[in-house]
Design a protein around this motif. Structure first.
Motif, PDB file in Angstrom:
ATOM      1  N   GLY A  16       0.836  -1.203   0.000  1.00 48.51           N
ATOM      2  CA  GLY A  16       0.000   0.000   0.000  1.00 48.51           C
ATOM      3  C   GLY A  16       0.867   1.246   0.000  1.00 48.51           C
ATOM      4  O   GLY A  16       2.084   1.179   0.239  1.00 48.51           O
ATOM      5  N   TRP A  18      -0.758   4.549   1.166  1.00 48.93           N
ATOM      6  CA  TRP A  18      -1.490   5.647   1.796  1.00 48.93           C
ATOM      7  C   TRP A  18      -0.559   6.383   2.755  1.00 48.93           C
ATOM      8  O   TRP A  18       0.104   5.716   3.573  1.00 48.93           O
ATOM      9  N   ASP A  46      -0.216  -0.427  -4.608  1.00 43.70           N
ATOM     10  CA  ASP A  46      -1.589   0.100  -4.563  1.00 43.70           C
ATOM     11  C   ASP A  46      -1.560   1.571  -4.175  1.00 43.70           C
ATOM     12  O   ASP A  46      -1.003   1.942  -3.146  1.00 43.70           O
ATOM     13  N   HIS A 110     -13.002   3.991  -6.053  1.00 43.23           N
ATOM     14  CA  HIS A 110     -12.530   3.993  -4.648  1.00 43.23           C
ATOM     15  C   HIS A 110     -13.645   3.640  -3.655  1.00 43.23           C
ATOM     16  O   HIS A 110     -13.422   2.931  -2.693  1.00 43.23           O
ATOM     17  N   ASN A 140     -14.573  -1.059  -1.466  1.00 46.67           N
ATOM     18  CA  ASN A 140     -15.574  -0.713  -0.442  1.00 46.67           C
ATOM     19  C   ASN A 140     -17.016  -0.974  -0.877  1.00 46.67           C
ATOM     20  O   ASN A 140     -17.939  -0.276  -0.438  1.00 46.67           O
ATOM     21  N   GLN A 162     -11.695  -4.244  -3.334  1.00 50.82           N
ATOM     22  CA  GLN A 162     -10.690  -4.005  -2.287  1.00 50.82           C
ATOM     23  C   GLN A 162     -11.422  -3.524  -1.029  1.00 50.82           C
ATOM     24  O   GLN A 162     -12.094  -2.501  -1.051  1.00 50.82           O
ATOM     25  N   LEU A 193      -2.964  -4.871   8.587  1.00 55.32           N
ATOM     26  CA  LEU A 193      -2.295  -4.821   9.897  1.00 55.32           C
ATOM     27  C   LEU A 193      -3.126  -3.990  10.870  1.00 55.32           C
ATOM     28  O   LEU A 193      -2.625  -3.578  11.919  1.00 55.32           O
ATOM     29  N   GLN A 195      -3.868  -1.051  10.600  1.00 54.08           N
ATOM     30  CA  GLN A 195      -3.094   0.194  10.696  1.00 54.08           C
ATOM     31  C   GLN A 195      -2.149   0.160  11.898  1.00 54.08           C
ATOM     32  O   GLN A 195      -2.184   1.026  12.779  1.00 54.08           O
ATOM     33  N   GLY A 196      -1.325  -0.853  11.922  1.00 60.49           N
ATOM     34  CA  GLY A 196      -0.356  -0.983  13.006  1.00 60.49           C
ATOM     35  C   GLY A 196      -1.028  -1.227  14.343  1.00 60.49           C
ATOM     36  O   GLY A 196      -0.450  -0.970  15.394  1.00 60.49           O
ATOM     37  N   TRP A 204      -2.774  -6.223  18.472  1.00 60.70           N
ATOM     38  CA  TRP A 204      -1.348  -6.565  18.383  1.00 60.70           C
ATOM     39  C   TRP A 204      -0.807  -7.113  19.701  1.00 60.70           C
ATOM     40  O   TRP A 204       0.069  -7.958  19.723  1.00 60.70           O
ATOM     41  N   ILE A 237      -2.479  -5.994   1.301  1.00 64.01           N
ATOM     42  CA  ILE A 237      -1.617  -4.906   0.790  1.00 64.01           C
ATOM     43  C   ILE A 237      -1.146  -4.027   1.956  1.00 64.01           C
ATOM     44  O   ILE A 237      -1.550  -2.875   2.067  1.00 64.01           O
ATOM     45  N   PRO A 238      -0.282  -4.552   2.829  1.00 61.98           N
ATOM     46  CA  PRO A 238       0.214  -3.745   3.941  1.00 61.98           C
ATOM     47  C   PRO A 238       1.019  -2.556   3.424  1.00 61.98           C
ATOM     48  O   PRO A 238       1.619  -2.639   2.353  1.00 61.98           O
ATOM     49  N   SER A 240       4.051   0.253   4.422  1.00 63.09           N
ATOM     50  CA  SER A 240       5.094   0.622   5.362  1.00 63.09           C
ATOM     51  C   SER A 240       6.023   1.656   4.754  1.00 63.09           C
ATOM     52  O   SER A 240       6.339   1.607   3.573  1.00 63.09           O
ATOM     53  N   SER A 242       8.952   1.887   6.127  1.00 63.85           N
ATOM     54  CA  SER A 242      10.228   1.421   6.671  1.00 63.85           C
ATOM     55  C   SER A 242      10.713   0.168   5.937  1.00 63.85           C
ATOM     56  O   SER A 242       9.985  -0.823   5.838  1.00 63.85           O
ATOM     57  N   HIS A 245      10.438  -2.921   8.198  1.00 65.10           N
ATOM     58  CA  HIS A 245       9.077  -3.467   8.309  1.00 65.10           C
ATOM     59  C   HIS A 245       8.660  -4.171   7.019  1.00 65.10           C
ATOM     60  O   HIS A 245       7.992  -5.201   7.042  1.00 65.10           O
ATOM     61  N   GLU A 248      10.104  -7.503   6.861  1.00 69.43           N
ATOM     62  CA  GLU A 248       9.365  -8.353   7.797  1.00 69.43           C
ATOM     63  C   GLU A 248       8.033  -8.798   7.167  1.00 69.43           C
ATOM     64  O   GLU A 248       7.673  -9.978   7.223  1.00 69.43           O
TER      65      GLU A 248
HETATM   66  P1  NDP Z   1      -1.935  -1.118   7.317  1.00 66.69           P
HETATM   67  O1  NDP Z   1      -2.813  -2.071   8.047  1.00 66.69           O
HETATM   68  O2  NDP Z   1      -1.162  -1.581   6.152  1.00 66.69           O
HETATM   69  O3  NDP Z   1      -0.965  -0.493   8.415  1.00 66.69           O
HETATM   70  C1  NDP Z   1      -0.011   0.486   8.092  1.00 66.69           C
HETATM   71  C2  NDP Z   1       0.696   0.852   9.402  1.00 66.69           C
HETATM   72  O4  NDP Z   1       1.353  -0.306   9.926  1.00 66.69           O
HETATM   73  C3  NDP Z   1       1.744   1.925   9.248  1.00 66.69           C
HETATM   74  O5  NDP Z   1       1.622   2.784  10.361  1.00 66.69           O
HETATM   75  C4  NDP Z   1       3.068   1.170   9.318  1.00 66.69           C
HETATM   76  O6  NDP Z   1       4.045   1.925   9.950  1.00 66.69           O
HETATM   77  C5  NDP Z   1       2.709  -0.013  10.181  1.00 66.69           C
HETATM   78  N1  NDP Z   1       3.492  -1.208   9.832  1.00 66.69           N
HETATM   79  C6  NDP Z   1       3.627  -1.786   8.610  1.00 66.69           C
HETATM   80  N2  NDP Z   1       4.377  -2.895   8.704  1.00 66.69           N
HETATM   81  C7  NDP Z   1       4.742  -3.007   9.989  1.00 66.69           C
HETATM   82  C8  NDP Z   1       5.530  -3.934  10.700  1.00 66.69           C
HETATM   83  N3  NDP Z   1       6.071  -5.000  10.095  1.00 66.69           N
HETATM   84  N4  NDP Z   1       5.718  -3.738  12.037  1.00 66.69           N
HETATM   85  C9  NDP Z   1       5.175  -2.670  12.659  1.00 66.69           C
HETATM   86  N5  NDP Z   1       4.394  -1.764  12.041  1.00 66.69           N
HETATM   87  C10 NDP Z   1       4.188  -1.928  10.710  1.00 66.69           C
HETATM   88  O7  NDP Z   1      -2.873   0.124   6.949  1.00 66.69           O
HETATM   89  P2  NDP Z   1      -3.124   1.008   5.666  1.00 66.69           P
HETATM   90  O8  NDP Z   1      -4.252   1.906   6.009  1.00 66.69           O
HETATM   91  O9  NDP Z   1      -1.889   1.642   5.163  1.00 66.69           O
HETATM   92  O10 NDP Z   1      -3.659  -0.049   4.587  1.00 66.69           O
HETATM   93  C11 NDP Z   1      -2.820  -0.652   3.627  1.00 66.69           C
HETATM   94  C12 NDP Z   1      -3.047  -0.065   2.235  1.00 66.69           C
HETATM   95  O11 NDP Z   1      -4.361  -0.353   1.797  1.00 66.69           O
HETATM   96  C13 NDP Z   1      -2.992   1.477   2.159  1.00 66.69           C
HETATM   97  O12 NDP Z   1      -1.683   1.972   2.236  1.00 66.69           O
HETATM   98  C14 NDP Z   1      -3.709   1.725   0.878  1.00 66.69           C
HETATM   99  O13 NDP Z   1      -2.861   1.489  -0.226  1.00 66.69           O
HETATM  100  C15 NDP Z   1      -4.838   0.695   0.961  1.00 66.69           C
HETATM  101  N6  NDP Z   1      -6.082   1.246   1.553  1.00 66.69           N
HETATM  102  C16 NDP Z   1      -7.197   1.274   0.760  1.00 66.69           C
HETATM  103  C17 NDP Z   1      -8.381   1.802   1.244  1.00 66.69           C
HETATM  104  C18 NDP Z   1      -9.574   1.842   0.364  1.00 66.69           C
HETATM  105  O14 NDP Z   1     -10.553   2.528   0.700  1.00 66.69           O
HETATM  106  N7  NDP Z   1      -9.569   1.153  -0.752  1.00 66.69           N
HETATM  107  C19 NDP Z   1      -8.503   2.303   2.624  1.00 66.69           C
HETATM  108  C20 NDP Z   1      -7.295   2.147   3.385  1.00 66.69           C
HETATM  109  C21 NDP Z   1      -6.147   1.625   2.868  1.00 66.69           C
HETATM  110  P3  NDP Z   1       5.539   2.062   9.320  1.00 66.69           P
HETATM  111  O15 NDP Z   1       5.383   2.969   8.149  1.00 66.69           O
HETATM  112  O16 NDP Z   1       6.322   2.644  10.445  1.00 66.69           O
HETATM  113  O17 NDP Z   1       6.000   0.694   8.953  1.00 66.69           O
END
Ligand code: NDP
Length: 281
Positions: A16, A18, A46, A110, A140, A162, A193, A195-196, A204, A237-238, A240, A242, A245, A248
């Motif tokens: 992802g 976002w 994504d 979207h 959605n 999605q 995840l 969102q962490g 978690w 689609i996580p 990050s 980092s 991460h 991982e």
């Molecule tokens: P996620 O569930 O992917 O969580 C993202 C968060 O998790 C970030 O804060 C990230 O921090 C943290 N993170 C990621 N990997 C790790 C790890 N291994 N250990 C600890 N923390 C971690 O949430 P998203 O909302 O980003 O969803 C994923 C993607 O889905 C979005 O980026 C987007 O592309 C899509 N999306 C689509 C939507 C829709 O309406 N269609 C709505 C929401 C999301 P860090 O950066 O520090 O790793």
């Protein structure tokens, strides 16, 4: 499973974007994170015109410069209020320009707005015919919307929906996911995840996740992804910023949960046994 333009299979885990690309001082690290993912086989990126008002698409454009475009699978999304014939063609063109590419692999509505689905479907088909996108899908949409979509002419060409899906939010398992699996339609799991952990307090830190993570020498993020990977037809689609991460997250592919471990997760986070409204962020 999706395939890229050159026939490469798309990785079981995507990436992802976002909130990426919005702060210049973070760009180098975010770029490194996305590259690290691509190099591990997470070749689906994504994004959306909404993210950072195009900033995430611009970041994707910079990242993909170093790779063979045809080995990647780029997904972007159109705002519902741009998903009509007067706006979608220029929205798509602008997304392509920001990503510095001449085609998108997958273009998603979207979320559902006021534009009739039939008009959006016609436009998506036209974008395919013009070679601007390879596939189209939605995001959605709950089951009743999906059924309405399916009844439209060409509605059956939709390749994905999605939606939000993680261990702490399993409403899609009751009806939507089986319906999609039956049609061979991929479910892209966003917020895999939670969102962490922010979307579900205590997820978690829960004893079962902590225990399984310790036993597998893994992290909670990897347990959450490994759970989703046991579901056929689900592509998480996580996101990050980092590289550590991302590394991982990609390694979660090698983590196998036993039936007994899955039962423990099931007990702690049961799927609903009735219809619940689609969870969204
Ligand atoms: P996620 O569930 O992917 O969580 C993202 C968060 O998790 C970030 O804060 C990230 O921090 C943290 N993170 C990621 N990997 C790790 C790890 N291994 N250990 C600890 N923390 C971690 O949430 P998203 O909302 O980003 O969803 C994923 C993607 O889905 C979005 O980026 C987007 O592309 C899509 N999306 C689509 C939507 C829709 O309406 N269609 C709505 C929401 C999301 P860090 O950066 O520090 O790793």
């Amino acid at each position: 499973m999706f395939t890229t333009a050159n026939g490469t299979t798309v990785g079981r885990i995507g990436q992802g974007t976002w909130y990426l690309g919005e702060v210049p001082t973070r760009e180098a690290r975010e770029t490194a994170a996305l590259r690290c993912g691509i190099e591990q086989g997470m070749n689906l990126l994504d994004t959306a015109e909404m993210y950072g008002d195009g900033a995430a698409e611009r970041l994707v454009g910079k990242v993909i410069r170093d790779y063979d475009r045809e080995s990647l699978f780029l997904v972007s999304k159109v705002y519902p209020f741009h998903a009509d014939e007067s706006h979608i063609y220029s929205s798509c063109e602008q997304s392509l320009r920001r990503m510095a590419t001449d085609y998108m692999d997958l273009y998603l509505l979207h979320w559902r707005g006021k534009v009739p689905l039939s008009e959006t479907v016609d436009c998506m088909e036209e974008l395919c015919a013009r070679g601007k996108i390879r596939y189209w899908g939605v995001s959605n949409l709950d089951l009743t919307d999906m059924q309405e979509l399916e009844r439209l002419s060409c509605g059956g060409h939709c390749v994905t929906n999605q939606v939000l899906y993680h261990l702490g939010s399993r409403g899609v398992e009751y009806e939507l996911l089986p319906w999609m699996v039956h049609r061979n339609m991929m479910l892209m799991a966003y917020c895999p995840l939670a969102q962490g952990g922010q979307l579900r307090r205590g997820l978690w830190e829960s004893p079962v996740i902590q225990k399984l993570a310790a036993e597998h020498n893994a992290t909670p993020a990897q347990i959450l992804l490994a759970f989703l990977l046991t579901r056929p037809g689900v592509l998480p689609i996580p996101c990050s910023s980092s590289p550590e991460h991302t590394l991982e997250n990609g390694s979660a592919l090698r983590l196998r949960l036993s039936p007994e471990e899955l039962r423990q997760l099931e007990d702690a986070f049961p799927a609903p046994r009735h219809r619940v409204p689609l969870d969204i962020v």
